[in-house]
Design a protein around this motif. Structure first.
Motif, PDB file in Angstrom:
ATOM      1  N   GLN A  11       0.827  -1.093  -0.092  1.00 44.73           N
ATOM      2  CA  GLN A  11       0.088  -0.062  -0.205  1.00 44.73           C
ATOM      3  C   GLN A  11       0.732   1.349   0.151  1.00 44.73           C
ATOM      4  O   GLN A  11       0.316   2.302  -0.265  1.00 44.73           O
ATOM      5  N   TYR A  12       2.179   1.306   0.303  1.00 44.41           N
ATOM      6  CA  TYR A  12       2.860   2.380   0.707  1.00 44.41           C
ATOM      7  C   TYR A  12       4.099   2.238  -0.429  1.00 44.41           C
ATOM      8  O   TYR A  12       4.634   1.592  -0.618  1.00 44.41           O
ATOM      9  N   ASP A  13       4.408   3.780  -0.958  1.00 39.64           N
ATOM     10  CA  ASP A  13       5.451   3.818  -2.004  1.00 39.64           C
ATOM     11  C   ASP A  13       6.607   4.129  -1.090  1.00 39.64           C
ATOM     12  O   ASP A  13       7.675   3.930  -1.743  1.00 39.64           O
ATOM     13  N   THR A  14       6.628   4.626   0.250  1.00 41.24           N
ATOM     14  CA  THR A  14       7.930   4.856   0.849  1.00 41.24           C
ATOM     15  C   THR A  14       7.787   4.116   2.056  1.00 41.24           C
ATOM     16  O   THR A  14       6.746   3.941   2.877  1.00 41.24           O
ATOM     17  N   ILE A  15       8.832   3.256   2.356  1.00 47.06           N
ATOM     18  CA  ILE A  15       8.947   2.390   3.524  1.00 47.06           C
ATOM     19  C   ILE A  15      10.199   2.657   4.272  1.00 47.06           C
ATOM     20  O   ILE A  15      11.474   2.852   3.658  1.00 47.06           O
ATOM     21  N   ILE A  16      10.159   3.027   5.815  1.00 46.89           N
ATOM     22  CA  ILE A  16      11.445   3.416   6.584  1.00 46.89           C
ATOM     23  C   ILE A  16      11.232   2.274   7.532  1.00 46.89           C
ATOM     24  O   ILE A  16      10.692   1.748   8.211  1.00 46.89           O
ATOM     25  N   ILE A  17      12.432   1.457   7.652  1.00 57.48           N
ATOM     26  CA  ILE A  17      12.990   0.316   8.333  1.00 57.48           C
ATOM     27  C   ILE A  17      13.914   0.909   9.450  1.00 57.48           C
ATOM     28  O   ILE A  17      14.893   1.481   9.193  1.00 57.48           O
ATOM     29  N   HIS A  18      13.749   0.688  10.833  1.00 51.86           N
ATOM     30  CA  HIS A  18      14.362   0.889  11.850  1.00 51.86           C
ATOM     31  C   HIS A  18      14.674  -0.371  12.533  1.00 51.86           C
ATOM     32  O   HIS A  18      14.183  -1.423  12.186  1.00 51.86           O
ATOM     33  N   ARG A  19      15.819  -0.195  13.456  1.00 55.83           N
ATOM     34  CA  ARG A  19      15.983  -1.424  14.314  1.00 55.83           C
ATOM     35  C   ARG A  19      16.578  -0.815  15.794  1.00 55.83           C
ATOM     36  O   ARG A  19      16.156   0.471  15.988  1.00 55.83           O
ATOM     37  N   HIS A  20      17.036  -1.603  16.559  1.00 55.47           N
ATOM     38  CA  HIS A  20      17.488  -0.905  18.013  1.00 55.47           C
ATOM     39  C   HIS A  20      18.935  -0.381  18.093  1.00 55.47           C
ATOM     40  O   HIS A  20      19.744  -0.598  17.037  1.00 55.47           O
ATOM     41  N   VAL A  21      18.885   0.402  19.002  1.00 56.65           N
ATOM     42  CA  VAL A  21      20.109   0.986  19.257  1.00 56.65           C
ATOM     43  C   VAL A  21      21.181  -0.167  19.634  1.00 56.65           C
ATOM     44  O   VAL A  21      21.026  -1.178  20.046  1.00 56.65           O
TER      45      VAL A  21
END
Length: 315
Positions: A11-21
């Protein structure tokens, strides 16, 4: 659940992926493994993997830097992170939709959609399972780059398949991943080769660790010690497994002094230690956890608590 995640991705054109410090190989493996997986199957989407970079993990990937406006109308996915306090980059909650993918105990149930599997050896193993679902559901393909990252993440979080978390399924997944075109030797060298000064610190650890009659073992690495060996607190993560080789060890802990706190790295061969980690501002897996102390007096209390856990385990 996995198909719901795939539907949201589409559904999304932009995806941002995070993880832990303070990332480890599974943090990078799951984060960048997912990024490369999605890039291979959705070339028209813009996909970012962000967070503070750990130079020791450069052999895997390097995170990107993005501006605040990129989060607008973006899908945000957080991998391998049990609680919001440990998410690298506080902007994770400024996107349009938030997904949590994790294998730690689900004490902090954040996100609009959550997929938590505490039976998985690693979050990288979960990303491979997401690929299998995507292959069946949307004809996804797995790139060599993604396979390399997921393999590294699994190896890292299972201690080269030595930890009890390495299940039959884990070995099956690893067997599938090594069919892809990447250099396993290069991966292992990047993960386990150490600079000479770090090996000298390892010698110091073997000479100075303390262990009691019930197998409670610990080492204190003060700022003075780290400076003597020219090692950073992050570097010490490569040595945590060293004390596991000592005969009779039940559980062990590294106390690593930083500028404003003392990092606690807990490991166990049997007794559950994540409740102890929670007592000291942390958490994690039953046999591998992290926490934080703010004085050496607090460290002494943690040592006594560890001794009690090992004593009760031996009874």
């Amino acid at each position: 659940m996995k198909r719901q995640i795939i539907d949201k991705i589409e559904q999304y054109d932009t995806i941002i992926i995070h993880r832990h410090v303070r990332p480890d190989p599974d943090a990078y493996g799951s984060q960048f493994g997912l990024k490369r997986l999605l890039e291979a199957n959705y070339p028209n989407k813009t996909i970012y993997a962000i967070g503070e970079h750990d130079p020791s993990l450069t052999f895997l990937e390097t995170p990107e830097t993005i501006s605040d406006d990129v989060f607008t109308e973006s899908l945000v996915i957080v991998t391998d992170t049990a609680n919001t306090g440990r998410i690298d980059d506080s902007r994770y909650n400024t996107g349009a939709y938030l997904i949590k993918i994790d294998h730690h105990p689900n004490d902090d149930q954040y996100g609009d959609l959550l997929w938590v599997d505490t039976n998985a050896s690693s979050c990288s193993e979960m990303i491979y399972e997401l690929f299998i679902e995507g292959k069946e559901y949307k004809n996804w393909q797995l790139s060599d780059a993604s396979a390399r990252l997921l393999f590294a993440g699994i190896v890292g979080d299972t201690g080269r398949f030595l930890y009890p978390s390495a299940s039959l399924r884990t070995f099956e997944v690893a067997g599938q991943l090594i069919k892809y075109d990447f250099d396993r030797t290069e991966v292992f060298n990047g993960m386990y080769e150490k600079e000479a000064n770090l090996l000298h610190l390892q010698g110091y650890i073997y000479e100075n660790f303390k262990i009691d009659e019930n197998g409670a073992c610990y080492i204190k690495l003060t700022k003075d010690v780290l400076e003597r060996f020219q090692v950073t607190p992050n570097d010490t993560s490569l040595l945590v497994g060293s004390l596991s080789d000592i005969k009779g060890v039940c559980a062990w802990v590294f106390f690593v002094e930083e500028s404003d706190q003392i990092r606690i790295r807990l490991r166990s061969k049997g007794p559950i230690i994540n409740e102890l980690a929670k007592k000291y501002n942390g958490g994690g897996h039953p046999l591998a956890s992290g926490a934080t102390a703010y004085s050496w007096e607090e460290v002494e209390r943690a040592i006594e608590d560890l001794k009690d856990i090992c004593r009760q385990y031996k009874i």
